[in-house]
Design an enzyme around this catalytic site. Sequence first.
Site, PDB file in Angstrom:
ATOM      1  N   CYS A 239       1.061  -1.110  -0.400  1.00  0.00           N
ATOM      2  CA  CYS A 239       0.110   0.210   0.003  1.00  0.00           C
ATOM      3  C   CYS A 239       0.463   1.151  -0.375  1.00  0.00           C
ATOM      4  CB  CYS A 239      -0.864   0.083   0.807  1.00  0.00           C
ATOM      5  SG  CYS A 239      -1.805  -1.738   1.693  1.00  0.00           S
ATOM      6  N   LYS A 245       7.404   5.956   2.682  1.00  0.00           N
ATOM      7  CA  LYS A 245       8.006   3.843   3.190  1.00  0.00           C
ATOM      8  C   LYS A 245       9.056   3.558   1.853  1.00  0.00           C
ATOM      9  CE  LYS A 245       4.785   3.438   7.657  1.00  0.00           C
ATOM     10  NZ  LYS A 245       3.795   4.647   6.081  1.00  0.00           N
ATOM     11  N   ASP A 288       0.227   0.444 -10.454  1.00  0.00           N
ATOM     12  CA  ASP A 288      -0.763   0.513 -10.568  1.00  0.00           C
ATOM     13  C   ASP A 288      -1.793  -0.718 -10.561  1.00  0.00           C
ATOM     14  OD1 ASP A 288      -0.814   0.830 -13.053  1.00  0.00           O
ATOM     15  OD2 ASP A 288      -1.204   2.608 -13.331  1.00  0.00           O
ATOM     16  N   CYS A 357      -1.375   3.899  11.109  1.00  0.00           N
ATOM     17  CA  CYS A 357      -1.256   5.308  12.028  1.00  0.00           C
ATOM     18  C   CYS A 357      -2.614   5.046  12.675  1.00  0.00           C
ATOM     19  CB  CYS A 357      -1.522   5.838  10.798  1.00  0.00           C
ATOM     20  SG  CYS A 357      -2.633   6.325   9.543  1.00  0.00           S
TER      21      CYS A 357
END
Length: 427
Positions: A239, A245, A288, A357
Amino acid sequence: MRIGGRLAGAIEVLAEVEERRRPIANALKDWGTAHRFAGSGDRAAIGNIVYDALRCKLSHAFLMDDGSPAALAHAVLYRQWGISPETLAGMLDGDKFAPEPLPEATLAAFNSRSLADAPDAVRGDLPEWIVPAFQENFGEGWLAEAEALNLRPPLDLRVNTLKADREKVKKALSRAGADLSAIAPNGLRIPPGAGPDRLPNVTAELSFQKGWFEVQDEGSQIVARLVDAKAGQQVLDYCAGGGGKTLALAAAMDNAGQVHAYDADRTRLAPIIERLRRAGTRNVQVHDDAAGLEGLQFDRVLVDAPCTGTGTWRRRPDIKWRLSEKNLEERTTQQAEVLAAASRFVKPGGALVYVTCSLLPAENQNQVQAFLAANPDFSAEPVETLWPGLFPGVAAHPHFTAGAFATLTPAITGTDGFFCAILRKRV
């Protein structure tokens, strides 16, 4: 602009956010477009009032006995900026751009009320239905965790070790007040400031244009390091979003091996191409379409799952007040689907690193436990045992749940809130 005009502007923006349920950033941008006479310092001060007001929306409203935009904006100056009602009244006197004075009853409430008398949700500035989840996650420390989410966040940067080292970037950003991060080995931090202070626009720096650093919260840097990606490995960022990241993983691997960055949302993925170019990465493939991953197996699979974002409330306080139990249910369903899909790409002996998160058990430890129950070929690898080797000499550490999972928070680690679980696939 004097403080009266800034206060009035903040009240306008708060009303726009409240009445039309608009993101703060969009409302502030439109206000600035409509008031081009306002300088950058004015816009920053107005933004600070708006963000501060929404971080502490419930406690401000309780103490003022009034939740109107005007009451919230005044409460910011009283409580967070250290300007007494009497001093502020003198500053606003004669200012034709100042808002109408608050009613006497509102000022009387502020002078007489105490948060000690407020309900738990008000003291923590949390939606009431969220309080039990915080109490479950943090026990007696839940209120301190909630309060830390109501403070201004710093500006964190990750040094791109493909092009520079930390001391070199720190020197280049000395005017901005950058200093070494406490935990992330390649991190720098610029303090948030107080009152009308504005953070520097570091993306305008030449060192940024050269690709020496990226803007990335220290918590995000830490969980990327917990992936423990090594040169020569095959790694999947399932993701990937805008690629923060992915960039950290590519640098950790020193451009050796391969990082595959995938996201189903092409809009979120779009910025990654320019960021990769600026950073000088040569070992990243961008996808994608998940079909491009079929047949591949990876040493590490990072799943930064879609979540409620409760750990980012310092930066996005408006989403705190829009969150609902239905939103949480939708996110947990998506997370389960993403975990199942991503786990297919982990090779035997490889690791699936699950990150959110969020600070809610339903999205974190409960989600992982459900996955492990349905997938007996995976087991949790204790993050607590890995921590000293990845962060040698660092005294601070996350909250470890039974030694297996790690939770970063503003109160514990001084970062945004993140959850991390490392799930090893049996050989």
